[in-house]
Scaffold this motif. Structure first.
Motif, mmCIF file in Angstrom:
data_model
loop_
_atom_site.group_PDB
_atom_site.id
_atom_site.type_symbol
_atom_site.label_atom_id
_atom_site.label_comp_id
_atom_site.label_asym_id
_atom_site.label_seq_id
_atom_site.Cartn_x
_atom_site.Cartn_y
_atom_site.Cartn_z
ATOM 1 N N GLN A 14 -0.647 -14.051 -5.340
ATOM 2 C CA GLN A 14 -2.008 -13.885 -5.840
ATOM 3 C C GLN A 14 -2.946 -13.383 -4.741
ATOM 4 O OE1 GLN A 14 -0.126 -16.589 -6.304
ATOM 5 N NE2 GLN A 14 0.176 -16.696 -8.535
ATOM 6 N N GLN B 295 0.828 -1.204 0.000
ATOM 7 C CA GLN B 295 0.000 0.000 0.000
ATOM 8 C C GLN B 295 0.864 1.257 0.000
ATOM 9 O OE1 GLN B 295 -2.283 -0.875 3.508
ATOM 10 N NE2 GLN B 295 -4.048 -1.632 2.352
ATOM 11 N N GLN C 259 2.584 1.745 -3.405
ATOM 12 C CA GLN C 259 1.662 2.319 -4.383
ATOM 13 C C GLN C 259 1.497 3.819 -4.157
ATOM 14 O OE1 GLN C 259 -1.925 -0.027 -3.979
ATOM 15 N NE2 GLN C 259 -1.305 -1.434 -5.606
ATOM 16 N N ARG D 69 -9.449 3.282 3.224
ATOM 17 C CA ARG D 69 -9.743 1.854 3.060
ATOM 18 C C ARG D 69 -9.200 1.074 4.258
ATOM 19 N NH1 ARG D 69 -5.808 1.568 -2.103
ATOM 20 N NH2 ARG D 69 -7.486 2.987 -2.735
ATOM 21 N N SER E 259 -2.240 -9.711 -4.186
ATOM 22 C CA SER E 259 -2.813 -8.915 -5.265
ATOM 23 C C SER E 259 -4.324 -8.778 -5.106
ATOM 24 C CB SER E 259 -2.486 -9.564 -6.618
ATOM 25 O OG SER E 259 -3.049 -8.830 -7.680
ATOM 26 N N ALA E 260 -4.988 -9.863 -4.704
ATOM 27 C CA ALA E 260 -6.432 -9.821 -4.488
ATOM 28 C C ALA E 260 -6.781 -8.888 -3.330
ATOM 29 C CB ALA E 260 -6.961 -11.226 -4.216
ATOM 30 N N GLU E 261 -5.967 -8.901 -2.277
ATOM 31 C CA GLU E 261 -6.198 -8.011 -1.139
ATOM 32 C C GLU E 261 -6.111 -6.555 -1.570
ATOM 33 O OE1 GLU E 261 -6.689 -8.306 2.600
ATOM 34 O OE2 GLU E 261 -7.161 -6.298 1.912
ATOM 35 N N LEU E 262 -5.131 -6.216 -2.391
ATOM 36 C CA LEU E 262 -4.949 -4.833 -2.819
ATOM 37 C C LEU E 262 -6.092 -4.357 -3.714
ATOM 38 C CD1 LEU E 262 -1.113 -4.870 -3.569
ATOM 39 C CD2 LEU E 262 -2.273 -3.947 -1.549
ATOM 40 N N ARG E 263 -6.750 -5.283 -4.398
ATOM 41 C CA ARG E 263 -7.869 -4.912 -5.269
ATOM 42 C C ARG E 263 -9.197 -4.894 -4.521
ATOM 43 N NH1 ARG E 263 -5.556 -8.893 -8.583
ATOM 44 N NH2 ARG E 263 -7.379 -10.224 -8.168
ATOM 45 N N ALA E 264 -9.249 -5.559 -3.357
ATOM 46 C CA ALA E 264 -10.509 -5.678 -2.609
ATOM 47 C C ALA E 264 -10.930 -4.322 -2.052
ATOM 48 C CB ALA E 264 -10.344 -6.681 -1.474
ATOM 49 N N ARG E 265 -12.222 -4.109 -1.995
ATOM 50 C CA ARG E 265 -12.776 -2.874 -1.438
ATOM 51 C C ARG E 265 -13.851 -3.234 -0.423
ATOM 52 N NH1 ARG E 265 -8.812 -1.512 -3.063
ATOM 53 N NH2 ARG E 265 -8.267 0.092 -4.609
#
Length: 246
Positions: free
Chosen positions: A221, A28, A31, A198, A224-230
């Motif tokens: 993976q 995070q 980014q 977030r 990556s899924a955690e970073l895309r989750a909202r």
């Protein structure tokens, strides 16, 4: 790539999840730092994070000029390329107006500072117009759970009328916990536009430990899924915010 597979066979689920959270926090912040990389000159960043973070190291790796602020009495151990200042982690009186492009307040700095309004005003003062801040605070959901475990029912009953939620912890510390609306108001009142708020993590410890125990190689993976989750602020024990000074 932010992280690779970790050894989880026979590992304590709490340890596995702590490693996952650390990787999420690093990703995070990386980014967020990428948003400063496009500047034509080397950005100046002030790091007022707690001890349990490598924020200064991450920023210096990306070529930024970092000033690490540590409480008086701490042993200065700056990463290569970073300067260390011993002072008050909750005050920036020694920093000139408008001298910084970014401020990092990781590891719950604004939760440990119970009068966070003054700290956020100081952050706004030292940032140039358009400067950005990245901060992590304790989530109100976590604080409510802690009060319930302590049988502090009067405090919980008064919560809808309270402007501030202060939570005592077993180690004797007290932290300030925020809902997303309170966190947004904290920054907007100081002259910031909030870019996003977030949870630090959306995936629960049980899910992360189970998935990694089945397939340790799925760590990238899963990250990556955690970073895309909202999600809203009803999950996770911390909130992360990015804001820009008007």
């Amino acid at each position: 790539m932010y992280a690779s597979a970790i050894a989880v066979t026979g590992a304590d689920p709490a340890t596995v999840y702590a490693q996952f959270r650390a990787a999420v926090a690093q990703a995070q912040l990386t980014q967020w730092l990428a948003g400063l990389d496009s500047a034509s000159t080397r950005s100046t960043i002030i790091d007022i994070s707690g001890k349990e973070t490598n924020a200064s190291e991450l920023a210096t790796r990306r070529g930024h000029h970092v000033v690490r602020v540590l409480p008086a009495g701490e042993e200065p151990m700056p990463p290569p390329g970073a300067a260390t200042v011993l002072g008050d982690e909750f005050g920036l009186e020694f920093v000139a107006d408008g001298c910084a492009d970014g401020v990092i307040a990781e590891d719950g700095t604004l939760s440990r500072n119970l009068a966070a309004e003054s700290m956020v005003s100081e952050i706004a003062r030292v940032l140039r117009p358009g400067g950005r801040v990245f901060a992590c605070v304790d989530n109100q959901t976590r604080g409510m759970a802690a009060l319930a475990q302590q049988n502090a029912w009067p405090n919980l009953a008064d919560l809808p009328r309270a402007d501030v939620l202060l939570v005592p912890w077993p180690d004797g510390t007290i932290t300030r916990c925020y809902a997303s609306e309170q966190l947004r108001e904290l920054f907007t009142a100081a002259g910031f536009d909030v870019s996003w708020i977030r949870p630090r993590t959306v995936f629960a410890q049980r899910a992360v430990s189970y998935l990694l125990a089945r397939d340790p190689g799925s760590f990238p993976q899963l990250l990556s899924a955690e970073l895309r989750a909202r999600s809203d602020d009803s999950v996770g024990d911390q909130l992360v915010v990015s804001a820009r000074r008007r």
